[in-house]
Design a protein around this motif. Structure first.
Motif, PDB file in Angstrom:
ATOM      1  N   ALA A 186      72.699  68.760  -1.824  1.00 43.61           N
ATOM      2  CA  ALA A 186      72.232  69.502  -0.651  1.00 43.61           C
ATOM      3  C   ALA A 186      73.046  69.116   0.586  1.00 43.61           C
TER       4      ALA A 186
ATOM      5  N   SER B  86      56.903  83.789   0.221  1.00 46.11           N
ATOM      6  CA  SER B  86      55.943  82.714   0.450  1.00 46.11           C
ATOM      7  C   SER B  86      54.549  83.295   0.579  1.00 46.11           C
TER       8      SER B  86
ATOM      9  N   TYR C 111      59.111  65.692  13.170  1.00 50.48           N
ATOM     10  CA  TYR C 111      59.806  66.682  12.369  1.00 50.48           C
ATOM     11  C   TYR C 111      58.856  67.771  11.881  1.00 50.48           C
TER      12      TYR C 111
ATOM     13  N   TYR D 167      60.175  71.304  11.495  1.00 50.41           N
ATOM     14  CA  TYR D 167      61.110  71.518  10.408  1.00 50.41           C
ATOM     15  C   TYR D 167      60.428  71.407   9.054  1.00 50.41           C
ATOM     16  N   ILE D 168      59.359  70.626   8.977  1.00 49.72           N
ATOM     17  CA  ILE D 168      58.645  70.464   7.713  1.00 49.72           C
ATOM     18  C   ILE D 168      58.068  71.805   7.278  1.00 49.72           C
ATOM     19  N   HIS D 169      57.528  72.566   8.221  1.00 46.50           N
ATOM     20  CA  HIS D 169      56.972  73.874   7.878  1.00 46.50           C
ATOM     21  C   HIS D 169      58.041  74.791   7.295  1.00 46.50           C
ATOM     22  N   LYS D 170      59.264  74.683   7.787  1.00 42.02           N
ATOM     23  CA  LYS D 170      60.331  75.563   7.322  1.00 42.02           C
ATOM     24  C   LYS D 170      60.926  75.108   5.992  1.00 42.02           C
ATOM     25  N   CYS D 171      60.987  73.791   5.785  1.00 46.90           N
ATOM     26  CA  CYS D 171      61.710  73.262   4.631  1.00 46.90           C
ATOM     27  C   CYS D 171      60.871  73.126   3.369  1.00 46.90           C
ATOM     28  N   VAL D 172      59.619  72.751   3.521  1.00 46.84           N
ATOM     29  CA  VAL D 172      58.797  72.524   2.340  1.00 46.84           C
ATOM     30  C   VAL D 172      58.390  73.877   1.764  1.00 46.84           C
ATOM     31  N   PRO D 173      58.759  74.113   0.508  1.00 46.06           N
ATOM     32  CA  PRO D 173      58.437  75.419  -0.065  1.00 46.06           C
ATOM     33  C   PRO D 173      56.941  75.568  -0.308  1.00 46.06           C
TER      34      PRO D 173
ATOM     35  N   ALA E 253      75.285  71.609   2.964  1.00 42.57           N
ATOM     36  CA  ALA E 253      75.058  71.678   4.413  1.00 42.57           C
ATOM     37  C   ALA E 253      76.341  71.403   5.189  1.00 42.57           C
TER      38      ALA E 253
END
Length: 142
Positions: free
Chosen positions: A129, A64, A39, A42-48, A133
């Protein structure tokens, strides 16, 4: 007694050795190895990331920080956490579906699994959340 290093004769007087396959010239089949699910994309996109805010007039702009990144070890830890949580929730939801006599996982099974597996504060946040979704997905299908 046979001399050291010589092979003892097996049945029919042949030397005992490794068994040969019927098709010696055939290439060996490789075992099908499933790719590991990751993942990290997706981690790069989701973790603020750390946010910089700048007030311009009445509008506050948030963005960011581009210089902050994750290390490979940090991504590996987060990936392991996500895989573990997915496994726990899927197992619990499938158990609940089996108890209910259903062969299909539905939203109530997943909701109940989240409530059972996660602490109340985090569980409520996840359920909120999840509802957002689901609403977004149902709107995009229409």
């Amino acid at each position: 007694m046979p001399a050291s290093g010589s092979k003892v004769a097996g049945k029919r007087g042949r030397p005992a050795g490794p068994k040969k396959s019927p098709e010696e010239g055939a290439p060996k089949k490789k075992k099908d190895v499933k790719p590991l699910k990751s993942y990290s994309r997706y981690i790069h996109k989701c973790v603020p990331r750390t946010k910089k805010t700048k007030k311009v007039g009445d509008v506050t702009k948030t963005r960011s920080h581009p210089d902050y990144t994750f290390t490979k070890k940090g991504i590996a830890i987060l990936n392991s956490f996500v895989l573990d949580m997915f496994d726990r929730l899927a197992t619990e939801a499938s158990k609940l579906a089996a108890y209910a006599g259903s062969k299909t996982l539905r939203a109530p099974h997943i909701t109940a699994a989240v409530k059972l597996q996660l602490p109340p504060g985090l569980g409520n946040h996840v359920l909120g959340a999840m509802n957002v979704a689901v609403m977004d997905a149902s709107k995009s299908k229409k």
